[in-house]
Every structure is written in structure tokens, then in C-alpha cells.
Design a protein around this motif. Structure first.
Motif, short mmCIF file in Angstrom:
data_model
loop_
_atom_site.label_atom_id
_atom_site.label_comp_id
_atom_site.label_asym_id
_atom_site.label_seq_id
_atom_site.Cartn_x
_atom_site.Cartn_y
_atom_site.Cartn_z
N TYR A 151 0.86 -1.18 0.00
CA TYR A 151 0.00 0.00 0.00
C TYR A 151 0.90 1.24 0.00
CZ TYR A 151 -3.56 -3.39 1.44
OH TYR A 151 -4.41 -4.47 1.51
N GLU A 212 -4.91 6.08 -5.39
CA GLU A 212 -5.91 5.05 -5.11
C GLU A 212 -7.31 5.53 -5.49
OE1 GLU A 212 -5.73 1.90 -4.04
OE2 GLU A 212 -3.54 1.96 -4.04
N GLU A 213 -8.14 4.58 -5.91
CA GLU A 213 -9.53 4.91 -6.26
C GLU A 213 -10.29 5.48 -5.07
OE1 GLU A 213 -11.60 1.68 -8.10
OE2 GLU A 213 -9.84 1.06 -9.26
N GLY A 351 -8.41 -0.53 -0.47
CA GLY A 351 -7.67 -0.98 -1.64
C GLY A 351 -7.50 -2.49 -1.68
N LYS A 353 -5.91 -6.08 -4.02
CA LYS A 353 -5.99 -6.62 -5.37
C LYS A 353 -7.11 -7.63 -5.55
CE LYS A 353 -1.10 -5.92 -6.51
NZ LYS A 353 0.17 -6.57 -6.93
N LYS A 355 -9.98 -8.23 -3.85
CA LYS A 355 -11.30 -7.60 -3.77
C LYS A 355 -11.06 -6.15 -3.38
CE LYS A 355 -15.49 -7.50 -0.95
NZ LYS A 355 -16.16 -8.03 0.26
N TYR A 356 -11.23 -5.27 -4.33
CA TYR A 356 -10.88 -3.87 -4.06
C TYR A 356 -11.86 -3.26 -3.05
CZ TYR A 356 -8.93 0.73 -4.68
OH TYR A 356 -8.29 1.93 -4.45
N ARG A 357 -11.30 -2.66 -2.02
CA ARG A 357 -12.09 -2.04 -0.95
C ARG A 357 -12.08 -0.53 -1.16
NH1 ARG A 357 -8.59 -5.15 3.57
NH2 ARG A 357 -7.02 -4.20 2.21
N ASP A 358 -13.22 -0.02 -1.56
CA ASP A 358 -13.28 1.38 -2.00
C ASP A 358 -13.53 2.38 -0.88
OD1 ASP A 358 -15.95 0.97 -1.41
OD2 ASP A 358 -16.67 1.27 -3.47
#
Length: 637
Positions: A151, A212-213, A351, A353, A355-358
Motif C-alpha cells: 500500500y 488510489e480509487e 484498496g 488486489k 477484492k478492491y475495498r473502495d
């Protein structure tokens, strides 16, 4: 004061009704030992157990229970787990420094405990390895630790708890004074970068790169305020202060930060249940729920901060309501009497890979909610332990017990080679320390103090109890401070005015007796220059002393361990308390308004109080508790 008394009454009620007489901190510790770390990642004969912070959080709670009870089975549990990881050369199985995972530092505090207690070098070597990771750990441009290498450029609230308390404790042990300002900055930078100016809450994470998203394009902040993240942060803050030097310029700013943080946390306390929602500012949304781990963390931080004087006692009402809510909302009892902690969110992050945690509200609500998760159980033990101190606190003015470090003035090299005071001191966690007895006083809200200069009426005036233990001989220190008529008169006058004096000598050859009797004889007590109750090897029964009924001090104590004693000869006003084989070994004396207790052995040091050495039928821990209670009852000054 009214708020504190109300809190005590509440906790007493919760403690005694519905949950039995075993303290809740100990009952939850028993749950942890029975139920946790049984799955395949911990019971793997090929790979060995997983090195994970979850375990460190629980073991820290178990350590508190050991210190509260003197039950060695709790220490053995801690030691047995860490020994599955740590080799004789200090290498840590299944730990990789190259991962640069800040979570992997957490267990270092357990390793520090084991080193301080046992002095086994393998634990210290393992701590060196963890500290080396921190020396090389990647940082943001201003200096904040990345949460993990996977991260990059990110600081999470969690990371402050995982690394900084270990770092502060390690710095204190290794005399690394340059560490403290950077430790403080980690908290300051996290607040600066993650704080929402409108609510005062801290966002779960901050991405310096804004890549990051989940990161706000302008601020780099994640979208929501996760309660357990705030819990990690505030626990890290209050624990760092345990080792932060009083003279460091950043100590008060850290306390100010703690006050700001707790003020904000209390603002979001649910008025109905007294606890906190998983997403802190969105309690009005149906899908949100009150969460046990964060609520336990907040109770711990509040109660500890009040006890240590970091925050106003005005927070007692909030702490009271929160602890009541913890028990009502989250604790259940199984048919076998075991207690459980329910409604713990299993995990939440940002974040990744697979399962992306938004970081959205919907994401936090999607994570599983379980019972008896380590990340809740450990903080609950800590919270309950702190609340039990509230229950036991002394009512009235602040009292102080002072330990002499003038007549007993030995030095020993620390791990860096620097000479430091050693032997029968409050901060000694090894066999020769008084940390257990000091904690027994502290749990009654009695302040522990150390006197390093010759005693007189002036420097004893702020002490209610004064303990002198094992005065030095020339073989123990180059220039021992012998008892003089002047010092003896000053101490006697202090006792006459209402002070409580405790004399814990040693047998001949192990302490100075002849000159010390200048003081003792003023109270009708003479320490004989002899050595009785000698013990060969570990034949503990040879050191057994049976306490008679009716001493007025020891009510539920029958059998204690005291070896190599200087016996006592008495005359008025001294009175015999305990005899052994026709020798007087304990005595008391009333002198003016004050009181004296005397025995020819330091007998309440850790080796014979912490439960690790003596057979279970010896009651030295209970004797330390009962002597403490009696000493407090005799305070007149």
C-alpha cells in the motif's frame, strides 16, 4: 468527584450482578485462551503459526490479567505462543522484514515484556529485528510510515497503534532519545492529513499520491470514518505516553492531541446505547450498527486517560455510559458460564488486489460481523481491566507511596551498557523488581514515587507511605549510604506526624544491618544479624511461613514464602506480628500518629509475587494485596 463515585458504583454493580465474582477482564481472558488461535493458520506443524498482529493485541490483554492476578498460567500462555516463533538466535519464524508491513511490529511489545521479565536475550534480539524494519521502512515525503509496502504512499490509522507504542518502549529500553520526536510526528502527521475539519474525526486512510480509487483527488483522504481505525489511533496515542519522557517538548502536544481526539470521539457516542457505530458519523442509517471492538478501544482510552490525568475527570460520565453499553450490547454468557464478545467487525481495509475495498459506506457494511474476534477480545480485556481500577480506586485525596532509592542504591548495566538503578525498584519487571507490588498500589489509585536523596521531613512531606528495602553493603555499591542519626531522626519525626513506614531488610551478608538499626530501634525494633529460614535449591517448603489468625493485616492469607530472614528483637512500642520456629520475623509499632511495619526480608519482589516460580499454595500475591490495604488504613498524614 461525584461522577467518579457514580462510575465506581455502576461498575461494582455490573461486576457483581450477572457475571460472578471473577473480574470480567479475567473471564474474557479465559475465553481468549479457550477459543482463539485454534484454526489452521495457527496450528500448522509444517509452516508454524502465522505471525499476526491479532495475536499481539490479545496477548497484551492477557499480560494485563497476569499482572492483575499473579496467576502464572497467563504468563505461560504468552510465553508459549511467542516461543513458537522466536528461535534461540532471535529469528522470528514466518516474519519477513522485506514485506515492510507495519502490522508485523505489533507483537514486539509482547517480546519486550518477555525480555524484561525473563532477561532471555532471544527476545531482545527479536525486538532488534523489528526495530531494524522500522529503520528501513518506507515513508511519505514528510516522514510518515507507509502502512505496508503493498500500500505505497499510504498512512492508515491502524498503523499508529501497530508500531509506535513498541517503538517508544524500545527507545526507552535502548536509550534512543532521538526517536521520540519522530514518534510524536507520526501522530501529528496522521491528524494533519486525515482530519476532517467539519467533524474533527479522522478518515481511515490517507494516500499521499492520490493514486488510489478510494482517495479524494484533492485531499488524498478515504471516504469514511471507521470507528476501529479511530480506536487503533487513540489506543496508540495513550500507550505511547507510557514511555514518552517527561522532559520531551512533544509530550504535552501529544496530550493535547489526545484531548482533542477523545473530545471528538465522545461527540459521536450513541446517546441511546452509550457505544459507537461502525461508521462513526452515520448512526442514523439503518444498515449501520454499533460495533464492539471500537467501543472497547474507546472505553480503554478514556478510562486510562482519566486515571493518568491526561484528560478531565468530566469524561467519567461518558466512560460510565460506554462501559455499561459494552456489557449490555455486546456481552453474552454461554451455558458453561463463559462470556462472549459479540458484534465485532471481522476486518476492514482499503484498496487491495483480490477484492478492491473502495472505502464506501456500503463497503464497510459488507464486511462480516462475528463473535470473539481477537481484534475485539484484546481491547475488551484492556477496557475491563481499566474499569476494574475505577472500581477499586481509593476514595479521597491523592495518596503516595514512596520507595527508597538512597539506602538501596545499586546499579546494573542495561542492554546498551549504560548503568541504571537496579534492584527492588518500581520499574523493575524482572525477578528483582517491585513492579507487581507497585501495580497493586496503582490499582488502588495510589501514586508510586521514588526517593533518590537522603530522606528528611521536607522531601517526605508529600509521601503517605515510605518503604526502605535492603540497605546496601560495600560489596553491593562502591559508596553505600549508611543510615545516620540525622536521617533516622528525620524519618522518625515524619512517622510521628502520621507517616507509615515499611522496613524490608535482608539477612546478614545481603544488606547492611548494624547502622540501619539506628532507625529501627527508635520504634523498639532491632534487626538481628542472622540468617534464618534458609532454603536449599528449590525446596520451597523450607521457606514456608504460616501466618496465624488475628494479625489484623492478613485475613485470607495462611501460607507465605520468606527465605533467608534477619529475625527481630522487640521492645516497646513494637509488637510481634508473626513468629516462625520461635523467631519473631514480622512486627509492627505505633509511634506518635504513625505506624511502622518491619520484616527482615524484601519478600514481596516479583520473583515471589508474580506466580511464575512458587507453587500455587503460597499466597505472596494475596499477602501483598492485604498488606497494601492495611498500610492505607494506617495513613494519618
Amino acid at each position: 468527584m461525584k461522577q467518579i463515585v457514580a462510575l465506581i458504583l455502576l461498575v461494582c454493580s455490573l461486576y457483581t450482578h450477572g457475571f460472578g465474582q471473577i473480574p470480567l477482564s479475567e473471564k474474557m481472558t479465559q475465553t481468549a485462551i479457550d477459543k482463539l488461535f485454534k484454526d489452521s493458520v495457527f496450528v500448522n506443524n509444517t509452516k508454524g503459526p502465522k505471525w499476526t498482529y491479532d495475536m499481539g493485541v490479545v496477548l497484551e490483554g492477557v499480560a494485563e490479567t497476569w499482572k492483575n492476578t499473579g496467576n502464572s498460567s497467563y504468563f505461560s500462555y504468552i510465553e508459549s505462543w511467542m516461543d513458537k516463533f522466536v528461535g534461540q538466535d532471535g529469528t522470528i519464524k514466518n516474519y519477513s522484514a522485506k514485506d515492510f508491513n507495519i502490522d508485523h511490529i505489533k507483537n514486539g511489545r509482547t517480546l519486550l515484556l518477555l525480555y524484561k521479565v525473563t532477561k532471555k536475550e532471544k527476545y531482545l534480539k527479536a525486538c532488534h529485528a523489528l526495530y531494524k524494519q522500522l529503520l528501513n521502512h518506507p515513508r511519505t515525503q514528510e516522514g510518515g510510515y507507509w502502512h505496508k509496502k503493498i500500500y505505497p504512499n499510504q498512512m492508515w490509522l491502524d498503523g499508529l497503534y501497530m508500531a509506535q507504542p513498541f517503538r517508544a518502549e524500545y527507545a526507552a529500553l535502548m536509550n534512543l532519545t532521538d526517536e521520540y520526536n519522530d514518534i510524536a510526528n507520526q501522530f501529528f502527521w496522521m491528524e494533519k492529513n486525515a482530519k476532517d475539519q467539519k467533524t474533527g474525526l479522522l478518515y481511515h486512510g490517507w494516500d499521499e499520491s492520490r493514486a488510489e480509487e478510494w482517495a479524494n483527488a484533492k485531499t488524498g483522504q478515504s471516504p469514511n470514518f471507521w470507528a476501529r481505525g479511530m480506536g487503533w489511533y487513540v489506543m496508540g496515542l495513550v500507550d505511547v505516553l507510557d514511555y514518552f519522557p517527561l522532559e520531551n517538548a512533544n509530550r504535552q502536544p501529544l496530550i493535547d492531541l489526545l484531548n482533542r481526539t477523545l473530545k471528538t470521539i465522545v461527540k459521536y457516542q450513541d446517546p441511546k446505547t452509550g457505544v459507537w457505530f461502525d461508521v462513526m458519523d452515520r448512526g442514523d442509517i439503518k444498515e449501520n450498527y454499533v460495533e464492539a471492538s471500537a467501543s472497547s478501544m474507546f472505553v480503554y482510552a478514556l478510562a486510562k486517560s482519566i486515571r493518568l490525568g491526561y484528560v478531565s475527570k468530566g469524561y467519567a460520565k461518558n466512560t460510565q455510559k460506554a462501559y455499561e453499553g459494552l456489557l449490555k450490547e455486546f456481552i453474552s454468557t454461554s451455558t458453561n458460564g463463559q462470556i462472549n464478545l459479540n458484534h465485532v467487525v471481522e476486518v476492514s481495509g482499503l484498496g487491495g488486489k483480490k477484492k478492491y475495498r473502495d472505502g464506501s459506506f456500503e463497503y464497510y457494511m459488507s464486511e462480516p460481523v462475528v463473535s470473539n474476534d481477537p481484534k475485539g477480545v484484546g481491547p475488551f480485556i484492556l477496557a475491563a481491566s481499566e474499569m476494574e481500577i475505577f472500581q477499586e480506586q481509593h476514595k479521597g485525596k491523592q495518596l503516595t507511596v514512596t520507595l527508597d532509592n538512597y539506602f538501596n542504591n545499586e546499579y546494573k548495566a542495561d542492554p546498551t551498557g549504560k548503568l541504571k538503578p537496579y534492584h527492588y525498584l518500581w520499574d523493575g519487571d524482572d525477578n528483582n523488581g517491585f513492579s507487581f507490588w507497585g501495580r497493586i498500589f496503582n490499582r488502588k489509585h495510589i501514586q508510586t514515587n521514588t526517593l533518590k536523596t537522603a530522606p528528611n521531613l521536607s522531601n517526605l512531606s508529600r509521601s503517605n507511605i515510605y518503604i526502605i528495602v535492603d540497605p546496601d553493603t560495600e560489596k553491593e555499591t562502591e559508596q553505600p549510604h549508611m543510615m545516620t542519626e540525622q536521617s533516622a531522626s528525620e524519618i522518625a519525626n515524619w512517622v510521628k506526624k502520621g507517616g507509615v513506614l515499611v522496613l524490608l531488610l535482608n539477612d546478614v551478608g545481603n544488606c547492611e544491618i548494624k547502622e540501619f538499626n539506628t532507625l529501627a530501634t527508635k520504634f523498639g525494633i532491632t534487626f538481628n544479624e542472622d540468617s534464618k529460614n534458609r532454603v536449599k535449591n528449590n525446596n520451597y517448603e523450607e521457606g514456608a511461613v504460616y501466618v496465624p489468625k488475628g494479625t489484623g493485616i492478613f485475613h485470607d492469607v495462611n501460607k507465605i514464602y520468606v527465605k533467608e530472614i534477619s529475625t527481630l528483637s522487640l521492645k516497646y512500642p513494637a509488637k510481634e506480628l508473626v513468629k516462625h520456629h520461635d523467631d519473631i520475623i514480622m512486627a509492627t509499632a505505633s509511634f506518635g500518629k504513625g505506624t511502622v511495619f518491619a520484616i527482615g526480608d524484601p519478600w514481596l519482589y516479583n520473583e515471589y509475587v508474580d506466580g511464575r516460580k512458587l507453587p500455587k499454595d503460597f499466597q505472596n500475591f494475596q499477602a501483598a494485596e492485604e498488606l497494601k490495604t492495611w498500610l492505607i488504613s494506617k495513613i494519618k498524614n
